[in-house]
Scaffold this motif. Structure first.
Motif, PDB file in Angstrom:
ATOM      1  N   ASP A  12      43.705  65.689   8.199  1.00  0.00           N
ATOM      2  CA  ASP A  12      43.070  64.698   7.388  1.00  0.00           C
ATOM      3  C   ASP A  12      42.791  65.901   6.307  1.00  0.00           C
ATOM      4  O   ASP A  12      42.359  67.025   6.378  1.00  0.00           O
ATOM      5  N   ASP A  13      42.906  65.193   5.079  1.00  0.00           N
ATOM      6  CA  ASP A  13      42.298  66.049   3.985  1.00  0.00           C
ATOM      7  C   ASP A  13      41.149  66.513   3.911  1.00  0.00           C
ATOM      8  O   ASP A  13      40.752  67.474   3.020  1.00  0.00           O
ATOM      9  N   GLU A  14      40.280  65.704   4.563  1.00  0.00           N
ATOM     10  CA  GLU A  14      38.799  66.220   4.612  1.00  0.00           C
ATOM     11  C   GLU A  14      38.327  66.670   5.966  1.00  0.00           C
ATOM     12  O   GLU A  14      37.356  66.635   6.567  1.00  0.00           O
ATOM     13  N   ILE A  15      39.344  67.746   6.431  1.00  0.00           N
ATOM     14  CA  ILE A  15      38.927  68.269   7.932  1.00  0.00           C
ATOM     15  C   ILE A  15      37.881  68.930   7.777  1.00  0.00           C
ATOM     16  O   ILE A  15      37.358  69.148   9.134  1.00  0.00           O
ATOM     17  N   ASP A  16      37.427  69.680   6.932  1.00  0.00           N
ATOM     18  CA  ASP A  16      36.193  70.646   6.897  1.00  0.00           C
ATOM     19  C   ASP A  16      34.790  69.713   7.377  1.00  0.00           C
ATOM     20  O   ASP A  16      34.090  70.033   7.944  1.00  0.00           O
ATOM     21  N   LEU A  17      34.978  68.546   6.916  1.00  0.00           N
ATOM     22  CA  LEU A  17      33.869  67.560   7.025  1.00  0.00           C
ATOM     23  C   LEU A  17      33.748  67.164   8.484  1.00  0.00           C
ATOM     24  O   LEU A  17      32.834  66.764   9.216  1.00  0.00           O
ATOM     25  N   ILE A  33      44.108  71.779  16.613  1.00  0.00           N
ATOM     26  CA  ILE A  33      44.711  72.375  15.631  1.00  0.00           C
ATOM     27  C   ILE A  33      44.388  71.533  14.168  1.00  0.00           C
ATOM     28  O   ILE A  33      44.980  70.408  14.270  1.00  0.00           O
ATOM     29  N   PRO A  34      43.522  71.796  13.322  1.00  0.00           N
ATOM     30  CA  PRO A  34      43.166  71.133  12.145  1.00  0.00           C
ATOM     31  C   PRO A  34      44.302  71.310  10.815  1.00  0.00           C
ATOM     32  O   PRO A  34      44.552  72.669  10.926  1.00  0.00           O
ATOM     33  N   VAL A  35      45.211  70.466  10.386  1.00  0.00           N
ATOM     34  CA  VAL A  35      45.489  70.584   9.109  1.00  0.00           C
ATOM     35  C   VAL A  35      45.104  69.564   8.096  1.00  0.00           C
ATOM     36  O   VAL A  35      44.271  68.625   8.253  1.00  0.00           O
ATOM     37  N   ILE A  36      45.382  69.833   7.010  1.00  0.00           N
ATOM     38  CA  ILE A  36      44.849  68.861   5.715  1.00  0.00           C
ATOM     39  C   ILE A  36      45.720  68.406   5.034  1.00  0.00           C
ATOM     40  O   ILE A  36      45.455  67.722   3.950  1.00  0.00           O
ATOM     41  N   PHE A  54      46.242  63.177  15.898  1.00  0.00           N
ATOM     42  CA  PHE A  54      45.490  61.943  14.918  1.00  0.00           C
ATOM     43  C   PHE A  54      45.730  62.214  13.467  1.00  0.00           C
ATOM     44  O   PHE A  54      45.971  63.259  13.057  1.00  0.00           O
ATOM     45  N   LEU A  55      46.131  61.023  12.637  1.00  0.00           N
ATOM     46  CA  LEU A  55      46.641  61.299  11.373  1.00  0.00           C
ATOM     47  C   LEU A  55      45.706  60.403  10.439  1.00  0.00           C
ATOM     48  O   LEU A  55      45.424  59.100  10.864  1.00  0.00           O
TER      49      LEU A  55
END
Length: 516
Positions: A12-17, A33-36, A54-55
């Motif tokens: 998710d491009d807003e993974i920090d949130l 494992i988080p990716v942006i 999760f996409l």
């Protein structure tokens, strides 16, 4: 030893949130494992495998749908959950078409994520555990029922429950399957005593007995035809309730169904049970009224060559004017021919179709080592039945009939049981070869191990000789001759046989289906 954690990839491009959500899943024991970006997700999938992904659909660069396509090329089996702000139907359709496992609309809450993981990663474990607990709770209730003095209808309910649990526990732990197998064995022993106690009364008082082979046309088929309904009567030889249950799902898009059982007469063999259905008579009555249509046990002639004439005699006996056809399918070539003829059959009020494959499979399993390997267990035997139904002309036949507006009856003449307990019997050279029943004049056996009919006439059965009697195996027994005994027993042990007394052989499906 550390327990392996399930691994979650989240793009998710807003993974920090989404840090609180990630911490929640980590607290539940998952490695996240988080990716942006979609490209990062693809790179991760090339390097390691994940239990679920999760996409986010709306990411800069590669969209979620584009990323999904690449991921499925790398790992076709990984469950992918699409997360999106959009509820556009076209995006949902595209995602479903690309075989996503789940679809979540933002904003998602942590429990939605957890539920999706459980549903897609732990589903089989959860189902297995729940099923185990369910059967453990039901076990004692079924046991109490078996030990009660049950009626014919109550026995049907017990058998339906046992078949239900057999299918539910099919992929479960061996211990639970063993428990069920022991309970089925206990039930069959009690069922054998029930039949011994009641069968004579059923034959001598047809009006008060449960639905049996000779009653099917009179009580079920003729009332439909009299009501100006058109009927396809499809008899699948040697077809059990559990086999019906696994093919049922293939037909639910085309028909609504009413599921019933009826009792096959003894012997539970084609010559007796099927001829009884089509004539509406007990075998002794067929022999007396239509001697040219009855084939004796010791005859070389095929035992089921006169089915169409027997149907005709029953229709005429009840002074009906129905038009009917009779078709027997014993190979794929005839199955294809029948498919081509369906339209030409629609002028008949009644079309009778006999499908022989399941019976052929049962016999081939006894005689052919490769088939025995393929159908080693009850589950494998069911699976082969379903595969035949789905991939032969059979399923297409049902589809085509549905378009013609006919009601369909699906039934059988008898079922089959896997045998493992040899019982010694001695007979002369004229004794029949069936492993579950014997008829002859010089039979030698232990009366405690069989159900004997010393006076066949009382049971509606013909006597090849004046002093002939019938004996039937119960439970999982089969008859073996003392000479060459060890070879005989090892050859026939764990084969599927019919002709005797068991729930599987005697309580068989009678399904009424109406096209949707």
């Amino acid at each position: 030893m550390a327990v392996k954690k399930d691994k979650v990839l989240w793009a998710d491009d807003e993974i920090d949130l989404l840090k609180p959500h990630i911490l929640f899943l980590q607290d539940k024991g998952y490695e996240v494992i988080p990716v942006i970006s979609g490209q990062d997700a693809i790179d991760c999938c090339k390097e390691q495998s994940f239990d679920i992904i999760f996409l986010d659909e709306n990411m800069p660069g590669l969209t979620g749908l584009e990323t999904l396509a690449y991921i499925k090329e790398i790992d076709p089996n990984v469950p992918v959950v699409m997360v999106t702000k959009s509820e556009e139907e076209s995006i949902m359709n595209q995602a479903i078409g690309n075989k996503i496992a789940d679809y979540l609309i933002k904003p998602v809450n942590p429990n939605q994520l957890l539920l999706s993981i459980k549903k897609n990663v732990h589903k089989n474990v959860i189902i297995s555990e729940t099923t185990t607990v369910g059967y453990q709770q039901e076990f004692s209730r079924i046991g109490m029922q078996i030990n009660d003095s049950l009626t014919a209808g109550e026995w049907m309910e017990v058998y339906k429950k046992l078949v239900y649990w057999e299918l539910e526990l099919e992929n479960n732990q061996v211990q639970m399957q063993d428990m069920l197998r022991m309970q089925k064995e206990e039930a069959n022993n009690a069922f054998g005593k029930f039949i011994k106690h009641n069968y004579t009364e059923w034959i001598q008082n047809p009006e008060s007995r449960p639905l049996m082979s000779p009653d099917l046309f009179k009580k079920k088929v003729f009332p439909m035809l009299d009501n100006e309904e058109k009927v396809f009567f499809i008899l699948i030889d040697n077809f059990r309730l559990d086999q019906w249950r696994v093919v049922k799902d293939l037909l639910t898009d085309y028909y609504t169904m009413e599921e019933n059982l009826y009792y096959s007469i003894l012997p539970t063999a084609t010559q007796y049970a099927r001829n009884s259905i089509f004539s509406g008579l007990m075998p002794l009555q067929i022999e007396k009224m239509f001697p040219d249509l009855w084939v004796d046990e010791d005859s070389e002639e095929g035992k089921n060559l006169n089915e169409a004439p027997l149907i005709k005699t029953q229709i005429e006996r009840f002074r009906k004017k129905y038009t009917f056809s009779y078709n027997k399918v014993h190979d794929s070539q005839y199955g294809e021919k029948l498919l081509g003829n369906v339209s030409s059959l629609t002028h008949n009020q009644l079309n009778v179709v006999v499908l022989n494959f399941v019976d052929m499979l049962s016999h081939a399993r006894t005689e052919n080592k490769m088939i025995r390997e393929l159908a080693e267990s009850e589950a494998a035997y069911r699976s082969l039945t379903k595969s035949w139904f789905q991939h032969s002309s059979t399923l297409e036949l049902f589809k085509r009939i549905a378009t013609k507006g006919y009601k369909v009856i699906v039934t059988t003449d008898h079922g089959t049981i896997r045998v493992d307990n040899p019982v010694k019997v001695v007979g002369d050279k004229n004794t029949n070869t069936n492993l579950r029943y014997k008829v002859g004049k010089n039979l030698n056996y232990n009366p405690k191990e069989v159900f004997e009919m010393r006076d066949p006439e009382k049971f509606g059965l013909p006597s090849p000789n004046l002093s002939s009697k019938y004996i039937f195996a119960t439970g999982q027994s089969f008859f073996a001759y003392p000479n060459n005994y060890n070879y005989y027993v090892s050859y026939y042990k764990n084969t599927f046989q019919h002709g005797g007394i068991s729930m599987e052989e005697m309580m068989v499906p009678f399904i009424i289906m109406e096209p949707k």
